[in-house]
Design a protein around this motif. Structure first.
Motif, PDB file in Angstrom:
ATOM      1  N   ALA A  37       0.839  -1.204   0.000  1.00 29.43           N
ATOM      2  CA  ALA A  37       0.000   0.000   0.000  1.00 29.43           C
ATOM      3  C   ALA A  37       0.873   1.253   0.000  1.00 29.43           C
ATOM      4  CB  ALA A  37      -0.942  -0.013   1.198  1.00 29.43           C
ATOM      5  N   GLN A  38       1.925   1.240   0.791  1.00 27.61           N
ATOM      6  CA  GLN A  38       2.833   2.384   0.822  1.00 27.61           C
ATOM      7  C   GLN A  38       3.553   2.549  -0.514  1.00 27.61           C
ATOM      8  OE1 GLN A  38       5.066   1.089   4.275  1.00 27.61           O
ATOM      9  NE2 GLN A  38       4.062   2.615   5.583  1.00 27.61           N
ATOM     10  N   ALA A  39       4.038   1.459  -1.073  1.00 24.88           N
ATOM     11  CA  ALA A  39       4.752   1.522  -2.349  1.00 24.88           C
ATOM     12  C   ALA A  39       3.838   1.960  -3.492  1.00 24.88           C
ATOM     13  CB  ALA A  39       5.370   0.157  -2.674  1.00 24.88           C
ATOM     14  N   SER A  40       2.542   1.762  -3.324  1.00 25.82           N
ATOM     15  CA  SER A  40       1.570   2.178  -4.346  1.00 25.82           C
ATOM     16  C   SER A  40       1.125   3.624  -4.159  1.00 25.82           C
ATOM     17  CB  SER A  40       0.345   1.256  -4.294  1.00 25.82           C
ATOM     18  OG  SER A  40       0.707  -0.070  -4.583  1.00 25.82           O
ATOM     19  N   ASN A  41       1.754   4.338  -3.224  1.00 22.80           N
ATOM     20  CA  ASN A  41       1.422   5.740  -2.958  1.00 22.80           C
ATOM     21  C   ASN A  41      -0.032   5.897  -2.521  1.00 22.80           C
ATOM     22  OD1 ASN A  41       1.996   8.514  -2.747  1.00 22.80           O
ATOM     23  ND2 ASN A  41       1.207   8.894  -4.803  1.00 22.80           N
ATOM     24  N   CYS A  42      -0.505   4.966  -1.707  1.00 21.09           N
ATOM     25  CA  CYS A  42      -1.891   5.010  -1.248  1.00 21.09           C
ATOM     26  C   CYS A  42      -2.015   5.833   0.024  1.00 21.09           C
ATOM     27  CB  CYS A  42      -2.412   3.593  -1.005  1.00 21.09           C
ATOM     28  SG  CYS A  42      -2.610   2.669  -2.540  1.00 21.09           S
ATOM     29  N   SER A  43      -3.129   6.515   0.139  1.00 19.89           N
ATOM     30  CA  SER A  43      -3.406   7.286   1.350  1.00 19.89           C
ATOM     31  C   SER A  43      -4.243   6.474   2.331  1.00 19.89           C
ATOM     32  CB  SER A  43      -4.136   8.585   1.005  1.00 19.89           C
ATOM     33  OG  SER A  43      -5.334   8.302   0.301  1.00 19.89           O
ATOM     34  N   VAL A  44      -4.953   5.462   1.805  1.00 16.98           N
ATOM     35  CA  VAL A  44      -5.853   4.638   2.622  1.00 16.98           C
ATOM     36  C   VAL A  44      -5.611   3.172   2.312  1.00 16.98           C
ATOM     37  CG1 VAL A  44      -8.278   4.058   3.082  1.00 16.98           C
ATOM     38  CG2 VAL A  44      -7.629   6.434   2.667  1.00 16.98           C
ATOM     39  N   LEU A  45      -5.648   2.366   3.359  1.00 17.88           N
ATOM     40  CA  LEU A  45      -5.661   0.900   3.240  1.00 17.88           C
ATOM     41  C   LEU A  45      -6.968   0.428   3.849  1.00 17.88           C
ATOM     42  CD1 LEU A  45      -4.693  -2.031   2.950  1.00 17.88           C
ATOM     43  CD2 LEU A  45      -3.292  -1.684   4.997  1.00 17.88           C
ATOM     44  N   TRP A  46      -7.855  -0.114   3.022  1.00 18.22           N
ATOM     45  CA  TRP A  46      -9.136  -0.644   3.481  1.00 18.22           C
ATOM     46  C   TRP A  46      -8.937  -2.088   3.907  1.00 18.22           C
ATOM     47  CZ3 TRP A  46     -12.865   2.677   4.378  1.00 18.22           C
ATOM     48  CH2 TRP A  46     -12.918   3.864   3.658  1.00 18.22           C
ATOM     49  N   SER A  47      -9.106  -2.358   5.204  1.00 19.93           N
ATOM     50  CA  SER A  47      -8.881  -3.697   5.728  1.00 19.93           C
ATOM     51  C   SER A  47      -9.671  -3.899   7.011  1.00 19.93           C
ATOM     52  CB  SER A  47      -7.397  -3.910   6.025  1.00 19.93           C
ATOM     53  OG  SER A  47      -7.171  -5.200   6.555  1.00 19.93           O
ATOM     54  N   GLU A  48     -10.139  -5.102   7.176  1.00 15.08           N
ATOM     55  CA  GLU A  48     -10.806  -5.490   8.414  1.00 15.08           C
ATOM     56  C   GLU A  48      -9.797  -6.080   9.396  1.00 15.08           C
ATOM     57  OE1 GLU A  48     -14.957  -7.720   9.250  1.00 15.08           O
ATOM     58  OE2 GLU A  48     -13.478  -8.947   8.209  1.00 15.08           O
ATOM     59  N   ASP A  49      -8.621  -6.441   8.906  1.00 15.07           N
ATOM     60  CA  ASP A  49      -7.643  -7.174   9.705  1.00 15.07           C
ATOM     61  C   ASP A  49      -6.716  -6.297  10.540  1.00 15.07           C
ATOM     62  OD1 ASP A  49      -8.679  -9.491   8.667  1.00 15.07           O
ATOM     63  OD2 ASP A  49      -7.112  -9.735   7.164  1.00 15.07           O
ATOM     64  N   LEU A  50      -6.499  -5.063  10.126  1.00 13.49           N
ATOM     65  CA  LEU A  50      -5.591  -4.165  10.842  1.00 13.49           C
ATOM     66  C   LEU A  50      -6.399  -3.142  11.635  1.00 13.49           C
ATOM     67  CD1 LEU A  50      -3.193  -3.847   7.838  1.00 13.49           C
ATOM     68  CD2 LEU A  50      -2.504  -4.706  10.082  1.00 13.49           C
ATOM     69  N   SER A  51      -5.763  -2.481  12.576  1.00  8.96           N
ATOM     70  CA  SER A  51      -6.453  -1.531  13.455  1.00  8.96           C
ATOM     71  C   SER A  51      -6.875  -0.286  12.692  1.00  8.96           C
ATOM     72  CB  SER A  51      -5.545  -1.131  14.613  1.00  8.96           C
ATOM     73  OG  SER A  51      -5.244  -2.252  15.403  1.00  8.96           O
ATOM     74  N   SER A  52      -8.180  -0.072  12.625  1.00 10.31           N
ATOM     75  CA  SER A  52      -8.719   1.093  11.937  1.00 10.31           C
ATOM     76  C   SER A  52      -8.263   2.366  12.633  1.00 10.31           C
ATOM     77  CB  SER A  52     -10.246   1.019  11.906  1.00 10.31           C
ATOM     78  OG  SER A  52     -10.766   1.990  11.020  1.00 10.31           O
ATOM     79  N   GLY A  53      -7.858   3.337  11.823  1.00  6.14           N
ATOM     80  CA  GLY A  53      -7.377   4.607  12.347  1.00  6.14           C
ATOM     81  C   GLY A  53      -5.877   4.652  12.551  1.00  6.14           C
ATOM     82  N   GLN A  54      -5.231   3.497  12.523  1.00  3.77           N
ATOM     83  CA  GLN A  54      -3.787   3.456  12.706  1.00  3.77           C
ATOM     84  C   GLN A  54      -3.107   4.054  11.474  1.00  3.77           C
ATOM     85  OE1 GLN A  54      -2.151  -0.461  13.471  1.00  3.77           O
ATOM     86  NE2 GLN A  54      -0.590   0.436  14.772  1.00  3.77           N
ATOM     87  N   ARG A  55      -2.042   4.816  11.720  1.00  3.60           N
ATOM     88  CA  ARG A  55      -1.293   5.438  10.634  1.00  3.60           C
ATOM     89  C   ARG A  55       0.073   4.780  10.519  1.00  3.60           C
ATOM     90  NH1 ARG A  55      -3.955   9.410   8.299  1.00  3.60           N
ATOM     91  NH2 ARG A  55      -2.145   9.942   7.056  1.00  3.60           N
ATOM     92  N   TRP A  56       0.472   4.584   9.287  1.00  2.69           N
ATOM     93  CA  TRP A  56       1.788   4.050   8.959  1.00  2.69           C
ATOM     94  C   TRP A  56       2.399   5.060   7.990  1.00  2.69           C
ATOM     95  CZ3 TRP A  56       3.385  -0.427  11.337  1.00  2.69           C
ATOM     96  CH2 TRP A  56       2.389  -1.156  11.982  1.00  2.69           C
ATOM     97  N   GLY A  57       3.019   6.079   8.534  1.00  2.00           N
ATOM     98  CA  GLY A  57       3.488   7.189   7.703  1.00  2.00           C
ATOM     99  C   GLY A  57       2.281   7.939   7.167  1.00  2.00           C
ATOM    100  N   SER A  58       2.221   8.114   5.853  1.00  2.00           N
ATOM    101  CA  SER A  58       1.093   8.833   5.248  1.00  2.00           C
ATOM    102  C   SER A  58      -0.087   7.907   4.928  1.00  2.00           C
ATOM    103  CB  SER A  58       1.553   9.538   3.972  1.00  2.00           C
ATOM    104  OG  SER A  58       2.035   8.593   3.036  1.00  2.00           O
ATOM    105  N   LEU A  59       0.025   6.643   5.291  1.00  2.00           N
ATOM    106  CA  LEU A  59      -1.020   5.647   5.032  1.00  2.00           C
ATOM    107  C   LEU A  59      -1.903   5.476   6.265  1.00  2.00           C
ATOM    108  CD1 LEU A  59      -2.087   3.332   3.125  1.00  2.00           C
ATOM    109  CD2 LEU A  59      -0.484   1.834   4.353  1.00  2.00           C
TER     110      LEU A  59
END
Length: 145
Positions: free
Chosen positions: A112-134
């Motif tokens: 997701a980061q390598a794809s220059n995404c601002s959002v990762l839609w997932s049920e598996d990871l903690s919603s609201g968590q930021r990973w840099g600009s993601l």
């Protein structure tokens, strides 16, 4: 002259699966709406890992005919598809070891980061968590939209 890509939105396998699961109720409706918006906005991103996981889960869990699963993999293959490199695998290992995420979730984050995404839609990871600009968002939580 290089063309800068606008930030996309990365979709995790579980969201794709819900879109094809006739027993998923509201989750199916939400997943279909999200995927439809990403198609219209031309903002959808995923990775080879997501395409592979989708095929396996669709043919095993959903019992989707292999031909139908292949058709959907081909369709989603028109989105921006990240092909992880050795550096991405090493980064996923670092995330796994240093941040208590599974290796596979770490690889999703890296893609997701390598794809220059601002959002990762997932049920598996903690919603609201930021990973840099993601930012991770769970589309099935009321506050996600």
């Amino acid at each position: 002259m290089s063309v800068e890509r606008t930030p996309g939105e990365f979709i995790d396998t579980n969201v794709l699966i819900y879109a094809f699961d006739s027993t998923a109720g509201d989750k199916r409706r939400i997943a279909v709406e999200l995927i439809s918006r990403l198609w219209l906005d031309r903002a959808g991103c995923l990775s080879l890992q997501v395409l592979q996981e989708f095929y396996v889960a669709a043919t095993r869990k959903l019992v989707l005919a292999p031909e139908q699963a292949v058709l959907q993999v081909s369709r989603f293959g028109r989105w921006r598809v990240h092909r992880p490199s050795v550096e991405d695998v090493m980064g996923a290992i670092e995330l796994h070891r240093g941040h208590s995420v599974s290796f596979w979730d770490g690889l999703i984050l890296r893609s997701a980061q390598a794809s220059n995404c601002s959002v990762l839609w997932s049920e598996d990871l903690s919603s609201g968590q930021r990973w840099g600009s993601l930012e991770v968002r769970n589309p099935f939580q009321v506050s996600a939209t």
